[in-house]
Design a protein around this motif. Structure first.
Motif, PDB file in Angstrom:
ATOM      1  N   ALA A   1       5.250 -83.103 153.469  1.00 14.05           N
ATOM      2  CA  ALA A   1       4.805 -84.266 154.235  1.00 14.05           C
ATOM      3  C   ALA A   1       3.402 -84.704 153.819  1.00 14.05           C
ATOM      4  O   ALA A   1       3.117 -85.898 153.733  1.00 14.05           O
ATOM      5  CB  ALA A   1       4.846 -83.957 155.722  1.00 14.05           C
ATOM      6  N   CYS A   2       2.542 -83.758 153.549  1.00 14.89           N
ATOM      7  CA  CYS A   2       1.172 -84.110 153.162  1.00 14.89           C
ATOM      8  C   CYS A   2       1.099 -84.634 151.732  1.00 14.89           C
ATOM      9  O   CYS A   2       0.223 -85.413 151.401  1.00 14.89           O
ATOM     10  CB  CYS A   2       0.263 -82.892 153.284  1.00 14.89           C
ATOM     11  SG  CYS A   2      -0.039 -82.426 155.000  1.00 14.89           S
ATOM     12  N   GLY A   3       1.990 -84.205 150.887  1.00 15.21           N
ATOM     13  CA  GLY A   3       1.954 -84.615 149.499  1.00 15.21           C
ATOM     14  C   GLY A   3       2.668 -85.929 149.237  1.00 15.21           C
ATOM     15  O   GLY A   3       2.653 -86.440 148.126  1.00 15.21           O
ATOM     16  N   LYS A   4       3.270 -86.525 150.238  1.00 11.58           N
ATOM     17  CA  LYS A   4       4.015 -87.778 150.064  1.00 11.58           C
ATOM     18  C   LYS A   4       3.053 -88.926 149.792  1.00 11.58           C
ATOM     19  O   LYS A   4       2.041 -89.079 150.456  1.00 11.58           O
ATOM     20  CB  LYS A   4       4.806 -88.083 151.337  1.00 11.58           C
ATOM     21  CG  LYS A   4       6.236 -88.372 151.102  1.00 11.58           C
ATOM     22  CD  LYS A   4       6.920 -88.673 152.421  1.00 11.58           C
ATOM     23  CE  LYS A   4       8.405 -88.503 152.226  1.00 11.58           C
ATOM     24  NZ  LYS A   4       9.140 -88.819 153.423  1.00 11.58           N
ATOM     25  N   LYS A   5       3.393 -89.741 148.817  1.00 10.10           N
ATOM     26  CA  LYS A   5       2.578 -90.914 148.513  1.00 10.10           C
ATOM     27  C   LYS A   5       3.240 -92.145 149.110  1.00 10.10           C
ATOM     28  O   LYS A   5       4.461 -92.258 149.146  1.00 10.10           O
ATOM     29  CB  LYS A   5       2.457 -91.104 146.995  1.00 10.10           C
ATOM     30  CG  LYS A   5       1.653 -90.029 146.316  1.00 10.10           C
ATOM     31  CD  LYS A   5       1.520 -90.314 144.851  1.00 10.10           C
ATOM     32  CE  LYS A   5       0.728 -89.220 144.172  1.00 10.10           C
ATOM     33  NZ  LYS A   5       0.634 -89.465 142.742  1.00 10.10           N
ATOM     34  N   GLU A   6       2.399 -93.064 149.570  1.00  9.72           N
ATOM     35  CA  GLU A   6       2.947 -94.310 150.092  1.00  9.72           C
ATOM     36  C   GLU A   6       3.404 -95.185 148.943  1.00  9.72           C
ATOM     37  O   GLU A   6       2.810 -95.176 147.864  1.00  9.72           O
ATOM     38  CB  GLU A   6       1.879 -95.058 150.907  1.00  9.72           C
ATOM     39  CG  GLU A   6       1.534 -94.371 152.199  1.00  9.72           C
ATOM     40  CD  GLU A   6       0.596 -95.228 153.040  1.00  9.72           C
ATOM     41  OE1 GLU A   6       0.618 -96.466 152.907  1.00  9.72           O
ATOM     42  OE2 GLU A   6      -0.153 -94.636 153.820  1.00  9.72           O
ATOM     43  N   GLU A   7       4.428 -95.936 149.205  1.00  2.41           N
ATOM     44  CA  GLU A   7       4.916 -96.858 148.174  1.00  2.41           C
ATOM     45  C   GLU A   7       3.920 -97.988 147.995  1.00  2.41           C
ATOM     46  O   GLU A   7       3.363 -98.509 148.957  1.00  2.41           O
ATOM     47  CB  GLU A   7       6.265 -97.444 148.576  1.00  2.41           C
ATOM     48  CG  GLU A   7       7.399 -96.451 148.560  1.00  2.41           C
ATOM     49  CD  GLU A   7       8.729 -97.103 148.894  1.00  2.41           C
ATOM     50  OE1 GLU A   7       8.853 -98.313 148.667  1.00  2.41           O
ATOM     51  OE2 GLU A   7       9.613 -96.394 149.375  1.00  2.41           O
ATOM     52  N   ALA A   8       3.701 -98.376 146.750  1.00  2.00           N
ATOM     53  CA  ALA A   8       2.805 -99.494 146.462  1.00  2.00           C
ATOM     54  C   ALA A   8       3.499-100.785 146.897  1.00  2.00           C
ATOM     55  O   ALA A   8       4.705-100.942 146.726  1.00  2.00           O
ATOM     56  CB  ALA A   8       2.480 -99.543 144.977  1.00  2.00           C
ATOM     57  N   PRO A   9       2.746-101.711 147.484  1.00  2.00           N
ATOM     58  CA  PRO A   9       3.378-102.975 147.892  1.00  2.00           C
ATOM     59  C   PRO A   9       3.892-103.733 146.677  1.00  2.00           C
ATOM     60  O   PRO A   9       3.294-103.705 145.603  1.00  2.00           O
ATOM     61  CB  PRO A   9       2.256-103.737 148.590  1.00  2.00           C
ATOM     62  CG  PRO A   9       0.994-103.090 148.147  1.00  2.00           C
ATOM     63  CD  PRO A   9       1.336-101.680 147.775  1.00  2.00           C
ATOM     64  N   ALA A  10       5.021-104.360 146.872  1.00  2.00           N
ATOM     65  CA  ALA A  10       5.621-105.134 145.790  1.00  2.00           C
ATOM     66  C   ALA A  10       4.726-106.329 145.471  1.00  2.00           C
ATOM     67  O   ALA A  10       4.135-106.935 146.374  1.00  2.00           O
ATOM     68  CB  ALA A  10       7.003-105.613 146.195  1.00  2.00           C
ATOM     69  N   PRO A  11       4.586-106.677 144.196  1.00  2.00           N
ATOM     70  CA  PRO A  11       3.763-107.847 143.856  1.00  2.00           C
ATOM     71  C   PRO A  11       4.398-109.121 144.404  1.00  2.00           C
ATOM     72  O   PRO A  11       5.617-109.211 144.538  1.00  2.00           O
ATOM     73  CB  PRO A  11       3.753-107.841 142.324  1.00  2.00           C
ATOM     74  CG  PRO A  11       4.941-107.041 141.925  1.00  2.00           C
ATOM     75  CD  PRO A  11       5.185-106.053 143.025  1.00  2.00           C
ATOM     76  N   ALA A  12       3.553-110.057 144.751  1.00  2.00           N
ATOM     77  CA  ALA A  12       4.041-111.317 145.310  1.00  2.00           C
ATOM     78  C   ALA A  12       4.832-112.064 144.255  1.00  2.00           C
ATOM     79  O   ALA A  12       4.446-112.133 143.086  1.00  2.00           O
ATOM     80  CB  ALA A  12       2.880-112.175 145.789  1.00  2.00           C
TER      81      ALA A  12
ATOM     82  N   ILE B   1       8.399 -74.077 157.734  1.00  2.00           N
ATOM     83  CA  ILE B   1       7.431 -74.998 158.360  1.00  2.00           C
ATOM     84  C   ILE B   1       6.299 -75.298 157.385  1.00  2.00           C
ATOM     85  O   ILE B   1       5.864 -76.451 157.254  1.00  2.00           O
ATOM     86  CB  ILE B   1       6.904 -74.408 159.689  1.00  2.00           C
ATOM     87  CG1 ILE B   1       8.029 -74.398 160.724  1.00  2.00           C
ATOM     88  CG2 ILE B   1       5.712 -75.193 160.188  1.00  2.00           C
ATOM     89  CD1 ILE B   1       7.668 -73.721 162.029  1.00  2.00           C
ATOM     90  N   ALA B   2       5.825 -74.280 156.670  1.00  2.00           N
ATOM     91  CA  ALA B   2       4.750 -74.502 155.697  1.00  2.00           C
ATOM     92  C   ALA B   2       5.219 -75.397 154.563  1.00  2.00           C
ATOM     93  O   ALA B   2       4.484 -76.289 154.103  1.00  2.00           O
ATOM     94  CB  ALA B   2       4.270 -73.165 155.151  1.00  2.00           C
ATOM     95  N   ALA B   3       6.457 -75.187 154.109  1.00  2.00           N
ATOM     96  CA  ALA B   3       6.996 -76.030 153.038  1.00  2.00           C
ATOM     97  C   ALA B   3       7.134 -77.468 153.503  1.00  2.00           C
ATOM     98  O   ALA B   3       6.815 -78.428 152.771  1.00  2.00           O
ATOM     99  CB  ALA B   3       8.337 -75.469 152.564  1.00  2.00           C
ATOM    100  N   ALA B   4       7.602 -77.667 154.731  1.00  4.06           N
ATOM    101  CA  ALA B   4       7.752 -79.026 155.282  1.00  4.06           C
ATOM    102  C   ALA B   4       6.386 -79.704 155.403  1.00  4.06           C
ATOM    103  O   ALA B   4       6.230 -80.900 155.119  1.00  4.06           O
ATOM    104  CB  ALA B   4       8.457 -78.978 156.628  1.00  4.06           C
TER     105      ALA B   4
END
Length: 96
Positions: free
Chosen positions: A18-29, A11-14
């Motif tokens: 989960a907390c260390g996940k980075k959001e994907e940067a939006p693709a450039p237009a 549970i601690a590893a999960a």
């Protein structure tokens, strides 16, 4: 107790993952397609031509209105002169 310790570690590893996940940067237009750019330029030129045509039509209508007003004035003057000439014999008849 070993099971509880393993479960707590999982549970601690999960939670850490989960907390260390980075959001994907939006693709450039994406750049607009050249055909779209040309269509927009053509539409702008067509709009400018339509504006010029409307302006020319407005000027022509204004000139026609002025000519019509002059014609009405000339017709009124001609009618007044004709009535005056036609009435002269009637005005002069009692004098004789």
């Amino acid at each position: 107790m070993n099971k509880s310790l393993v479960l707590a570690a999982v549970i601690a590893a999960a939670a850490l993952v989960a907390c260390g996940k980075k959001e994907e940067a939006p693709a450039p237009a994406a750049a607009p397609a050249p055909a779209v750019v040309e269509a927009v330029k053509d539409a702008g030129m067509a709009a400018a031509a339509a504006t010029d045509a409307a302006s020319a039509a407005t000027n022509a209508a204004s000139a026609a209105t002025g000519a019509a007003a002059a014609a009405v004035g000339a017709a009124g003057d001609a009618a007044k002169a004709a009535v005056t000439e036609a009435a002269k014999p009637a005005v002069e008849a009692p004098k004789k």
